[in-house]
Motif scaffolding. Structure first.
Motif, PDB file in Angstrom:
ATOM      1  N   GLU A 103       9.508  -3.688   4.042  1.00 20.01           N
ATOM      2  CA  GLU A 103       9.768  -4.008   2.636  1.00 20.01           C
ATOM      3  C   GLU A 103       8.473  -4.024   1.829  1.00 20.01           C
ATOM      4  N   ALA A 104       7.402  -4.534   2.413  1.00 22.20           N
ATOM      5  CA  ALA A 104       6.116  -4.577   1.706  1.00 22.20           C
ATOM      6  C   ALA A 104       5.505  -3.182   1.595  1.00 22.20           C
ATOM      7  N   ILE A 105       5.697  -2.363   2.629  1.00 24.78           N
ATOM      8  CA  ILE A 105       5.174  -0.999   2.612  1.00 24.78           C
ATOM      9  C   ILE A 105       5.852  -0.186   1.518  1.00 24.78           C
ATOM     10  N   GLU A 106       7.147  -0.398   1.343  1.00 24.72           N
ATOM     11  CA  GLU A 106       7.927   0.359   0.368  1.00 24.72           C
ATOM     12  C   GLU A 106       7.976  -0.295  -1.013  1.00 24.72           C
ATOM     13  N   SER A 107       7.371  -1.460  -1.150  1.00 23.59           N
ATOM     14  CA  SER A 107       7.425  -2.218  -2.390  1.00 23.59           C
ATOM     15  C   SER A 107       6.628  -1.563  -3.512  1.00 23.59           C
ATOM     16  N   ASP A 108       7.086  -1.802  -4.736  1.00 26.12           N
ATOM     17  CA  ASP A 108       6.330  -1.369  -5.912  1.00 26.12           C
ATOM     18  C   ASP A 108       5.135  -2.282  -6.153  1.00 26.12           C
ATOM     19  N   ARG A 109       5.160  -3.479  -5.549  1.00 26.64           N
ATOM     20  CA  ARG A 109       4.080  -4.458  -5.734  1.00 26.64           C
ATOM     21  C   ARG A 109       3.641  -5.021  -4.380  1.00 26.64           C
ATOM     22  N   PRO A 110       3.034  -4.188  -3.537  1.00 31.51           N
ATOM     23  CA  PRO A 110       2.604  -4.684  -2.226  1.00 31.51           C
ATOM     24  C   PRO A 110       1.505  -5.738  -2.325  1.00 31.51           C
ATOM     25  N   GLU A 111       0.806  -5.791  -3.454  1.00 32.05           N
ATOM     26  CA  GLU A 111      -0.232  -6.810  -3.622  1.00 32.05           C
ATOM     27  C   GLU A 111       0.358  -8.222  -3.588  1.00 32.05           C
ATOM     28  N   ASP A 112       1.621  -8.362  -4.002  1.00 28.60           N
ATOM     29  CA  ASP A 112       2.262  -9.681  -3.924  1.00 28.60           C
ATOM     30  C   ASP A 112       2.353 -10.140  -2.469  1.00 28.60           C
ATOM     31  N   PHE A 113       2.728  -9.240  -1.575  1.00 32.53           N
ATOM     32  CA  PHE A 113       2.799  -9.569  -0.152  1.00 32.53           C
ATOM     33  C   PHE A 113       1.407  -9.900   0.389  1.00 32.53           C
ATOM     34  N   VAL A 114       0.416  -9.136  -0.009  1.00 30.55           N
ATOM     35  CA  VAL A 114      -0.950  -9.362   0.473  1.00 30.55           C
ATOM     36  C   VAL A 114      -1.435 -10.756   0.070  1.00 30.55           C
ATOM     37  N   ILE A 115      -1.262 -11.107  -1.181  1.00 35.55           N
ATOM     38  CA  ILE A 115      -1.721 -12.423  -1.663  1.00 35.55           C
ATOM     39  C   ILE A 115      -0.919 -13.536  -1.004  1.00 35.55           C
ATOM     40  N   GLU A 116       0.390 -13.385  -0.910  1.00 38.54           N
ATOM     41  CA  GLU A 116       1.226 -14.389  -0.242  1.00 38.54           C
ATOM     42  C   GLU A 116       0.759 -14.578   1.210  1.00 38.54           C
TER      43      GLU A 116
END
Length: 155
Positions: A103-116
């Protein structure tokens, strides 16, 4: 581009002091991931962490090394979430591994996953050190992640 987040040397000392440090790394399991949005998001956070931590030296204070494992054409992961891996007493460095979900790889905002995940790594580090009866400066580490977040979002 040099990050301009801190406005004075007193704030810089508070953010980049030796009492806290986060380093960030990545393992890409496929050449197709190089330059992908998730790779760029991880590298943006990595660059911000390097800029914000200043002249930190391993072994001078507790540190957390957060490594993102991204599944791809060369391999998948047999675990998910965050997990503590190795702790070097000499370097006072705790390695925390992060499994990056599809889901994070395909996300439009993977930076949200990185920061979380960076915030999550702080929580894992806090608990790891608490069990060892070592005080981990969680508030300082959280402040550093919030600064990384500001850098990533402004990019």
């Amino acid at each position: 581009m040099k990050w301009q987040i801190v406005t004075n040397s007193e704030d810089y000392a508070l953010i980049c002091g030796r009492e806290k440090m986060i380093s960030i790394g990545t393992v890409l399991n496929g050449p197709e991931l190089s330059g992908s949005p998730v790779d760029r998001a991880i590298h943006a956070a990595m660059k911000a962490a390097v800029e914000l931590r200043g002249d930190f030296e391993f072994g001078g204070a507790l540190a957390v090394n957060v490594v993102f494992f991204v599944p791809g054409s060369l391999g998948s992961l047999d675990w998910d979430g965050l997990r503590e891996s190795k702790y070097s007493r000499k370097k006072q460095l705790l390695l925390i591994q992060v499994a990056v979900p599809l889901e994070a790889i395909e996300s439009d905002r993977p930076e949200d996953f990185v920061i979380e995940s960076l915030y999550g790594a702080n929580a894992v580090a806090f608990e790891f050190f608490r069990q060892k009866r070592i005080e981990f400066p969680l508030a300082d580490a959280e402040m550093l992640v919030s600064q990384i977040e500001a850098c990533v979002q402004s990019n």
